[in-house]
Design a protein around this motif. Structure first.
Motif, PDB file in Angstrom:
ATOM      1  N   ILE A 117       0.842  -1.202   0.000  1.00 36.65           N
ATOM      2  CA  ILE A 117       0.000   0.000   0.000  1.00 36.65           C
ATOM      3  C   ILE A 117       0.878   1.254   0.000  1.00 36.65           C
ATOM      4  CG2 ILE A 117      -1.557   1.360   1.493  1.00 36.65           C
ATOM      5  CD1 ILE A 117      -2.961  -0.749  -0.194  1.00 36.65           C
ATOM      6  N   SER A 128       2.845   1.048  -3.741  1.00 32.57           N
ATOM      7  CA  SER A 128       2.292   0.769  -5.067  1.00 32.57           C
ATOM      8  C   SER A 128       1.596   1.965  -5.700  1.00 32.57           C
ATOM      9  CB  SER A 128       1.315  -0.401  -4.997  1.00 32.57           C
ATOM     10  OG  SER A 128       0.054   0.048  -4.551  1.00 32.57           O
ATOM     11  N   GLY A 129       0.922   2.777  -4.907  1.00 26.81           N
ATOM     12  CA  GLY A 129       0.164   3.859  -5.500  1.00 26.81           C
ATOM     13  C   GLY A 129      -1.121   3.407  -6.183  1.00 26.81           C
ATOM     14  N   ARG A 130      -1.346   2.044  -6.196  1.00 27.69           N
ATOM     15  CA  ARG A 130      -2.591   1.567  -6.805  1.00 27.69           C
ATOM     16  C   ARG A 130      -3.757   1.740  -5.835  1.00 27.69           C
ATOM     17  NH1 ARG A 130      -0.486  -4.265  -7.949  1.00 27.69           N
ATOM     18  NH2 ARG A 130      -2.621  -4.794  -8.496  1.00 27.69           N
ATOM     19  N   GLU A 131      -4.945   1.928  -6.402  1.00 32.73           N
ATOM     20  CA  GLU A 131      -6.137   2.026  -5.554  1.00 32.73           C
ATOM     21  C   GLU A 131      -6.438   0.676  -4.937  1.00 32.73           C
ATOM     22  OE1 GLU A 131      -9.841   3.737  -6.730  1.00 32.73           O
ATOM     23  OE2 GLU A 131      -8.815   5.359  -7.797  1.00 32.73           O
ATOM     24  N   SER A 132      -6.859   0.720  -3.670  1.00 33.43           N
ATOM     25  CA  SER A 132      -7.157  -0.534  -2.984  1.00 33.43           C
ATOM     26  C   SER A 132      -8.130  -0.285  -1.841  1.00 33.43           C
ATOM     27  CB  SER A 132      -5.866  -1.134  -2.427  1.00 33.43           C
ATOM     28  OG  SER A 132      -6.149  -2.171  -1.507  1.00 33.43           O
ATOM     29  N   LEU A 133      -8.968  -1.265  -1.602  1.00 27.04           N
ATOM     30  CA  LEU A 133      -9.869  -1.193  -0.440  1.00 27.04           C
ATOM     31  C   LEU A 133      -9.067  -1.097   0.850  1.00 27.04           C
ATOM     32  CD1 LEU A 133     -12.440  -3.992  -1.439  1.00 27.04           C
ATOM     33  CD2 LEU A 133     -12.807  -1.504  -1.503  1.00 27.04           C
ATOM     34  N   GLN A 158      -6.818   0.841   1.482  1.00 21.30           N
ATOM     35  CA  GLN A 158      -6.537   2.249   1.817  1.00 21.30           C
ATOM     36  C   GLN A 158      -7.559   2.850   2.776  1.00 21.30           C
ATOM     37  OE1 GLN A 158      -6.312   3.266  -2.274  1.00 21.30           O
ATOM     38  NE2 GLN A 158      -4.097   3.603  -2.262  1.00 21.30           N
ATOM     39  N   GLN A 159      -8.700   2.158   2.963  1.00 14.67           N
ATOM     40  CA  GLN A 159      -9.669   2.659   3.932  1.00 14.67           C
ATOM     41  C   GLN A 159      -9.181   2.524   5.378  1.00 14.67           C
ATOM     42  OE1 GLN A 159     -13.342   0.089   4.138  1.00 14.67           O
ATOM     43  NE2 GLN A 159     -12.057  -1.345   2.967  1.00 14.67           N
ATOM     44  N   CYS A 166     -10.570  -7.885   2.263  1.00 18.74           N
ATOM     45  CA  CYS A 166     -10.488  -7.113   1.016  1.00 18.74           C
ATOM     46  C   CYS A 166     -10.296  -8.043  -0.194  1.00 18.74           C
ATOM     47  CB  CYS A 166      -9.365  -6.087   1.086  1.00 18.74           C
ATOM     48  SG  CYS A 166      -9.691  -4.767   2.281  1.00 18.74           S
ATOM     49  N   ASP A 214     -10.469  -7.273  -4.160  1.00 18.21           N
ATOM     50  CA  ASP A 214      -9.451  -6.218  -4.245  1.00 18.21           C
ATOM     51  C   ASP A 214      -8.136  -6.770  -4.827  1.00 18.21           C
ATOM     52  OD1 ASP A 214      -8.645  -3.398  -3.307  1.00 18.21           O
ATOM     53  OD2 ASP A 214      -7.047  -4.677  -2.480  1.00 18.21           O
TER      54      ASP A 214
END
Lengths: 325, 325
Positions: free
Chosen positions: A206, A209-214, A216-217, A231, A236
């Motif tokens: 997290i 990576s900079g990728r969107e991910s659940l 991140q909540q 996730c 995810d």
């Protein structure tokens, strides 16, 4: 015809001590767990306090069953030594140094006690009641707070010359890699394939990576192996990538273990296996990919067939049946 | 009193087949090698041609000793299977696929034959006559053209469910590292710690380092493990660096093996050990550095006490004494 004594010593106590939780039960001669429960391991700072707390939960059960009907106490614990009865230098318990655990239990409970590595206990449980019934050569890998192992060759548990064989979680699989939080050794299997390792991998991915991910909540320090599991179950991609990465490392490690003892099967056991094919698929792929031709497509890779708590309790209780009095 | 028959079956043939050379001997019941010799392995393209050539050298010896005085033939060979009598998919021999070697020998020699992994034979030799006398838990690592291993736990050789256990040379110690010339797997111990691996390391170091070295007097393709040994003995720093690098990788691998079976000793055996402390010092350092606390300073690390050829011949011949007729 063998005469069974139905009145005396019908029960054995089995205790499975993990880094976080302890599971316990009373088992009859047929392998039924008639009483069971769990308690925290990690909240007890000393072995003395833990033994007192364990006795407190068992005391009413012992009274109910009758102490004269209990053959003894069998314990599976990290770094427990079958030969000496001690728990020695465990990286995953609060109790450091050499703890004469079997004699502490024996004194407190007034019952004979025998101990072994928690993963060895799980292996005996699988051999007697689970996925390894009828097998003489297999390895059980426990994937929980830590990574443990029980190795059976030619029908015998490998204890080694000092009773400590089978610490496969501490083998190096990424030289110079992630430093283990407790041993300080770099790149060991446990640093990646344990629940703790999965947590660290997810936090790193997290952060990097900079990728969107659940994921991140969650605040970074709240990401744990449970969050990764949840996730991933929701689809995810980053969480699934955590399992692919973990599975690759575990698969490569299993290839090494096959080259050592050429088992008929490897049985994966413990909380991390809840991820099912998300972890099993990369494990199988990378194990097969790294095997010598002579071992390819020969080793069964299975999840434990026993309820998570049962194998180790049953395996530990099996020690008690064998106690010489 | 046990009656010894001094006239019949006083001898056993022991044959140690390596990737490059084969060593053989006739051994009497007391463990004396009364006849011995060596021949090429690698120059024979087929197992049939090799068996013919082996019989040609043994034929006069058998005539001299008398076939009726020979109990049988015991053979140690790479990837030999004790259970099936076959040599299967050996990466270090010219003979590919599954070769029914024991029955080929038996037919040609007119004597019963039993085979096992060459490193297993060495381990039995060390246990009966060498550095592992009296030990029940030890590992022999053979460092020759390839890297082999024989693992004894609780006094028994580990064969695994299929007879192929103990291929520690093919465990991965540098994931993604040097590709093995025969198996194609990357980063295995054999790719670094064998004589072949040492040769490759030296050529790479010379090509990349730019440092002055006695090794530069050789054209790259003429640098081999013998040249490295000779230059290191003359004090050449690059050649010594080759041994430090090799020793580090081997030491890390040995730490993994200790975590598996917790042996009392690891015995290093074969041509590469001629380098003595140049290799043993880094092996010991990096093994100890990577061990879990519970294993530190407990495992003896020794060179074989037997003459290089003798352990495997003696170990192989021990198989012949046990042949059931």
């Amino acid at each position: 015809m063998k005469l069974m004594n139905n009145n005396l010593q019908q029960y054995a106590i089995g205790v499975d001590i993990g880094g976080t939780n302890t599971k316990y039960g009373i088992v009859n001669h047929r392998g039924d767990i008639t009483h069971s429960g769990r308690m925290s391991t990690s909240k007890y700072e000393t072995a003395e306090a833990f033994v007192d707390a364990l006795y407190a939960v068992f005391s009413p059960i012992i009274d109910e069953v009758g102490k004269e009907n209990i053959k003894g106490v069998g314990i599976g614990a990290p770094n427990a030594n079958y030969f000496t009865g001690s728990i020695e230098h465990s990286p995953n318990l609060n109790w450091k140094g050499i703890v004469p655990f079997a004699s502490m239990i024996s004194e407190q409970f007034g019952l004979p006690c025998s101990i072994t590595n928690d993963a060895n206990a799980a292996a005996v449980g699988e051999m007697m009641y689970g996925a390894a019934r009828g097998m003489k050569d297999f390895i059980v890998i426990t994937l929980g707070t830590g990574v443990g192992s029980g190795i059976v060759t030619g029908g015998q548990l490998i204890y080694g010359h000092d009773g400590f064989a089978g610490e496969l979680g501490h083998t190096i699989i990424r030289p110079g890699g992630r430093e283990h939080w407790s041993t300080g050794v770099k790149g060991t299997l446990e640093a990646y394939a344990s629940a703790t390792g999965i947590t660290l991998t997810a936090r790193e991915m997290i952060a990097e990576s900079g990728r969107e991910s659940l994921l991140q909540q969650y605040p970074s320090e709240a990401i744990d192996s449970k969050a990764v599991y949840e996730c991933a179950m929701k689809g995810d991609e980053v969480a699934k990538e955590v399992y692919r990465f973990t599975g690759q490392i575990l698969g490569e490690a299993l290839a090494n273990f096959v080259m050592f003892s050429s088992p008929e099967a490897i049985i994966l056991f413990g909380g991390v296996t809840k991820a099912g094919n998300l972890i099993m698929d990369p494990v199988r792929e990378h194990m097969e990919k790294n095997l010598l031709a002579v071992f390819k497509n020969k080793v069964a890779l299975n999840f434990s067939e026993l309820k998570e708590a049962d194998a180790a309790i049953l395996g530990a209780s099996a020690l008690a049946w064998e106690i010489r009095m």
